[in-house]
Every structure is written in structure tokens, then in C-alpha cells.
Design an enzyme around this catalytic site. Structure first.
Site, short mmCIF file in Angstrom:
data_model
loop_
_atom_site.label_atom_id
_atom_site.label_comp_id
_atom_site.label_asym_id
_atom_site.label_seq_id
_atom_site.Cartn_x
_atom_site.Cartn_y
_atom_site.Cartn_z
NE ARG A 171 -3.14 2.93 2.04
CZ ARG A 171 -2.91 3.15 3.77
NH1 ARG A 171 -2.98 2.72 4.84
NH2 ARG A 171 -3.54 4.56 3.10
CG HIS A 218 -0.96 8.87 3.20
ND1 HIS A 218 -1.29 7.82 3.05
CD2 HIS A 218 -0.79 8.97 4.30
CE1 HIS A 218 -1.31 7.35 4.53
NE2 HIS A 218 -0.63 8.46 5.10
CD GLU A 221 -4.90 7.40 9.82
OE1 GLU A 221 -4.18 8.67 10.39
OE2 GLU A 221 -4.36 6.83 10.59
CG ASN A 274 -5.18 3.80 8.39
OD1 ASN A 274 -5.63 2.37 7.28
ND2 ASN A 274 -4.24 4.91 8.48
CE1 TYR A 300 0.48 2.75 13.77
CE2 TYR A 300 -1.65 3.93 12.99
CZ TYR A 300 -0.44 3.24 12.37
OH TYR A 300 -0.03 3.57 11.40
CD GLU A 333 -1.57 3.60 8.02
OE1 GLU A 333 -1.19 4.81 9.37
OE2 GLU A 333 -1.89 4.87 6.81
C1 FCB Z 1 -1.45 7.76 10.73
C2 FCB Z 1 -0.62 8.04 9.39
C3 FCB Z 1 0.30 7.02 8.95
C4 FCB Z 1 1.82 7.64 9.35
C5 FCB Z 1 0.73 6.49 10.73
C6 FCB Z 1 1.74 6.58 12.17
O1 FCB Z 1 -1.98 8.15 11.54
O2 FCB Z 1 -1.34 7.22 8.10
O3 FCB Z 1 0.76 8.63 7.96
O4 FCB Z 1 2.05 8.68 10.27
O5 FCB Z 1 -0.32 7.60 11.99
#
Ligand code: FCB
Length: 452
Positions: A73, A117, A162, A295, A297, A356
């Protein structure tokens, strides 16, 4: 019992143009809002050179082939394709991505192309950027140009990455390009971004027969820090602005009415209601998708006062307590399983792809040149297991992309935040695969099985 993933599950890595390419002035590229943000001193470091992927892309594709990923990607820089955003296409920019796509296909790696992006052409920003509804048309044309050129070879499309970050950090708090800080502007920008997504979907389908289209939405799943009604109410507002404002309209539910009511109460706009909303917009935004990109985290706990922020996040840096990455983000894999389940129940997307997931740790090479990033391996292992748990619960998750292939420019955090499976010396461009790279390679090779 080991955990097995279905055949055909996509195992990938993700990157984005501004964070890796460099080649700022190469071959007719135009200026983007991130170039301008860096030039005006709003970032510690710029992406002028980044990982120099613009020149080293073949080496990077070779590294991906050795890694054994089945999917990559990446994003195209709008300013390489149409330097001023709306004028003539730049063949040299198109050719760069065309060569990249050919090489990926030759190596058996499926390209997943993200159109946006965050690197809006500065020329469009000069006319208001995402506050100007004309930018929607410019984006759709850009989508048309890219998919006309690559649509026969690229079959997996992501319109936007995002939109919350692009709109709220770019226009709401101003910490990201273009640096505007006004909630009404953030909501206006978000609407135009979502509208451009919805309008691009049929164009991509037309130009890329048999393709699959989605969007990569970020999320900060949250829960109230306590049962105190103030925490509960603040959490609801946080979830509304941060998550539901995006998932709801994209998946056909329109904007969340509790949050629009809150906008009225707070007089976010001069008149009650959403001034940017026109008849038909919500139908267009809800264009049917083949997959929902997620995405993920971290999840957060919200207390009174945290509403527009990210919940409790520690200051960035090394030496975080156990359980946190160097971004100051808590490691919460169970929240990923729960959120996948929540998305499936509430929105019933056709399928979900984790577009992500990854962790920042600054481990570098030891005396023998080994980058022993065991904390990243632990993070990825936990989140892949969390994904497996969702699959076991019957949710159609079809792919998983590690953020990121390379240590790259982490936006306003600069190069010190390292998310890569591959360590990059930013002075020389030298790449060293980390221990996590070999771990991921072996995991994919081993028929994607995790031992108990
Ligand atoms: C996300 C973004 C990516 C990167 C990661 C850590 O928010 O899409 O570009 O910065 O976080």
C-alpha cells in the site's frame, strides 16, 4: 493449536508519498501543503529527501519481495501527477508510478494505491483547499487521471487516508498542514474530503474494471475513564467527533445527530445546521465499497476535558513505561478485536482490511549491525492475534498492512519516530532490515501461522 489465516489473505506493508519519496523538485513535481508547512518552519524536518525512495524505489521493491509480502500500500503524490492540482497532468510523474506498479507486479506484489495521503497541492490550498467545494472536483479529476493511467494494472484503490487527521489536525487544531485552527473549518474540510471520496468511487470503478475500492479510516476507539456522567458524556462527544463522524456517513448512516446538535448548541456555525451540506451529498458519500480500510494504533480512555484530544497520551519519546510505544500510545490489542466486532455489528461492511497497524520504537543497529527491535515484534504479534480473534468470530477481515516498510518522516514528529520494519540511515539512505522484518518474513512464509 496454531493460528492460521485464510488463503488469499493479503499480508502487506504500507507507506505514503510525502513520508518516503523525497525528490521534491524532481521531474516537474509541484508544491504541496506539506512542502509549504516545512518551509515555513512548522516541522522539525522536511520530506525534501525523506527515504529518497524516489531514487531508491527498485531497492525498496526488492526488499519487499524478499520480505514476501503479497501486497504493498503506497500513495501517489497529487503534485507529481497534476502539479498545480487542477491543470495539466505531468507525464513524468505518472511514469514514476507506472514503473513502480510494473515492478511490483513483476515481483508478484499486488499494488494497493491510496490517492490522498494528505499532500494537497499548494495551488489548491491558495484557493481555500478543502474548505472550497471546487477541490472536490479537482480530486475527482485527479482520481480519473491516475486510474486512467494505472487502472488496468492497479485493482485495489483507497481514495483517502484518515480524513479525521486531514481535517481536524489540518483545519481544526492546526498542528498539521495547512495549519488552520477552527472546528467549523475542520467539519467543512471533512465534508468535502468525504464527498470527494464518494464521487471518486464510480470513476475508479469505470476506469479500473473489476477493481476493489475502499477508504482508510483512522479510529481512536474510546471508553469513559469512569462511570461518572461527565466522563460518559465527554466520551460520547469524543467518539462522535473522532470516529462516528466519519464511519457513519461513509457507511450510509449520515452524520451523527447527537454531534450535529452539539454543533448547534456550541454555535460552531452562524446558523444551526451544517452549512456545507447540500441535497444528495450524503447519498454520494455513502457509495458502496468493497472494503472498509481501518488504521488502528491504540484505544483510549476519555475523561471530562479530553473531548477533542486523543485521550490520555504520554509525551512522545523513548523510555516510555511498559505498555506504551514511543509515540506515547498505549498498546491495546484487545481493543482492535472489539472494534472490528463493533464495526461489523453496527455498519456491516462487505469486508474490512487493516490498512495500517504498527509501532514506533527507536532501536538502531548494534555493533554488529543488527537492529533487534523485539518490542515491535511483540506489538505486531499481539495485533495479528487480535485480528485472528476477529476472524474466528466470523468477521470478514481480508488483509493486514504493517505501518511501515521503512523508517520514514513521521510528519511533525520528524525522523526520530521510527515505525519501519527496515531501519533507514537518513544521512545516507542506507537500509538495514530489522529483526522484525525477518520475523514478519518467516511468519508470512510459514503459511501465516502463529504458534500458540
Ligand atoms: C497514521 C498515518 C501514517 C503514519 C502513522 C503512524 O496516522 O496514516 O501516515 O503517520 O499514523
Amino acid at each position: 493449536m496454531s493460528i492460521a489465516f485464510p488463503d488469499g489473505f493479503s499480508w502487506g506493508v504500507a507507506t505514503s508519498a510525502y513520508q518516503i519519496e523525497g525528490g521534491r523538485h524532481q521531474d516537474g513535481k509541484g508544491e504541496s501543503i506539506w512542502d509549504r508547512f516545512a518551509d515555513t518552519g512548522r516541522m522539525p524536518e522536511s520530506g525534501d529527501i525523506a527515504c529518497d525512495h524516489y531514487h531508491r524505489w527498485q531497492e525498496d521493491v526488492d526488499l519487499m519481495a524478499e520480505l514476501g509480502v503479497t501486497a504493498y500500500r503506497f500513495s501517489t503524490a497529487w503534485t507529481r501527477i497534476i502539479p498545480d492540482g487542477a491543470g495539466s497532468p505531468n507525464q513524468a510523474g505518472i511514469d514514476f508510478y507506472s514503473r513502480l506498479v510494473d515492478e511490483l507486479l513483476r515481483k508478484g506484489i499486488t499494488p494497493w494505491l491510496t490517492l490522498y495521503h494528505w499532500d494537497l497541492p499548494q495551488a489548491l490550498q491558495a484557493a481555500g483547499g478543502w474548505l472550497n467545494r471546487d477541490t472536490v472536483d479537482a480530486f475527482v479529476r485527479y482520481a480519473d487521471v491516475v486510474s486512467t493511467a494505472l487502472g488496468g494494472r492497479v485493482k485495489n484503490w483507497i481514495t483517502h487516508n484518515e480524513p479525521w487527521v486531514a481535517s481536524h489536525l489540518g483545519y481544526g487544531t492546526g498542528v498539521f498542514a495547512p495549519g488552520i485552527d477552527d472546528l467549523g473549518s475542520a467539519l467543512t474540510a471533512a465534508h468535502h474530503i468525504l464527498l470527494s471520496h464518494g464521487r471518486a468511487v464510480p470513476v475508479l470503478r469505470e476506469n479500473s474494471q473489476g477493481c476493489e475500492v475502499g477508504i482508510a479510516l483512522d479510529c481512536r476507539p474510546s471508553q469513559p475513564a469512569s462511570a461518572d456522567p461527565a466522563d460518559v458524556a465527554t466520551n460520547r462527544a469524543h467518539d462522535g467527533f473522532r470516529n462516528r463522524w466519519f464511519f457513519d456517513p461513509v457507511l450510509g448512516k449520515g452524520y451523527p445527530t447527537d454531534i450535529t446538535a452539539m454543533c448547534d448548541e456550541r454555535s460552531v456555525f452562524e446558523q444551526p445546521g451544517l452549512p456545507f451540506l447540500r441535497p444528495g451529498d450524503l447519498e454520494e458519500i455513502a457509495a458502496p465499497l468493497d472494503f472498509l480500510g481501518l488504521n488502528y494504533y491504540t484505544g483510549v480512555e476519555i475523561s471530562e476535558g479530553d473531548e477533542d484530544g486523543m485521550g490520555v497520551v504520554l509525551p512522545e519519546g523513548p523510555n516510555q513505561p511498559d505498555g506504551y510505544t514511543e509515540m506515547g500510545w498505549e498498546i491495546t490489542p484487545q481493543v482492535l478485536t472489539d472494534y472490528l466486532q463493533h464495526l461489523d455489528e453496527v455498519y456491516r461492511p462487505r469486508s474490512i482490511v487493516i490498512t495500517e497497524n504498527g509501532a514506533s520504537y527507536s532501536d538502531g543497529p548494534d555493533e554488529s549491525g543488527v537492529v533487534a527491535d523485539h518490542r515491535r515484534i511483540a506489538y505486531l504479534d499481539q495485533h495479528i492475534r487480535a485480528t485472528a480473534a476477529a476472524l474466528a468470530a466470523g468477521i470478514s477481515v481480508r488483509g493486514y498492512f504493517v505501518w511501515s516498510l521503512l523508517d520514514n518522516l513521521e510528519w511533525t514528529s520528524g525522523y526520530k519516530q521510527r515505525f519501519g520494519l527496515i531501519w533507514v540511515d537518513h544521512a545516507t539512505g542506507r537500509r538495514i532490515p530489522k529483526t522484525s522484518y525477518y520475523w514478519y518474513r518467516d511468519f508470512i512464509r510459514n503459511a501465516s501461522r502463529l504458534s500458540p
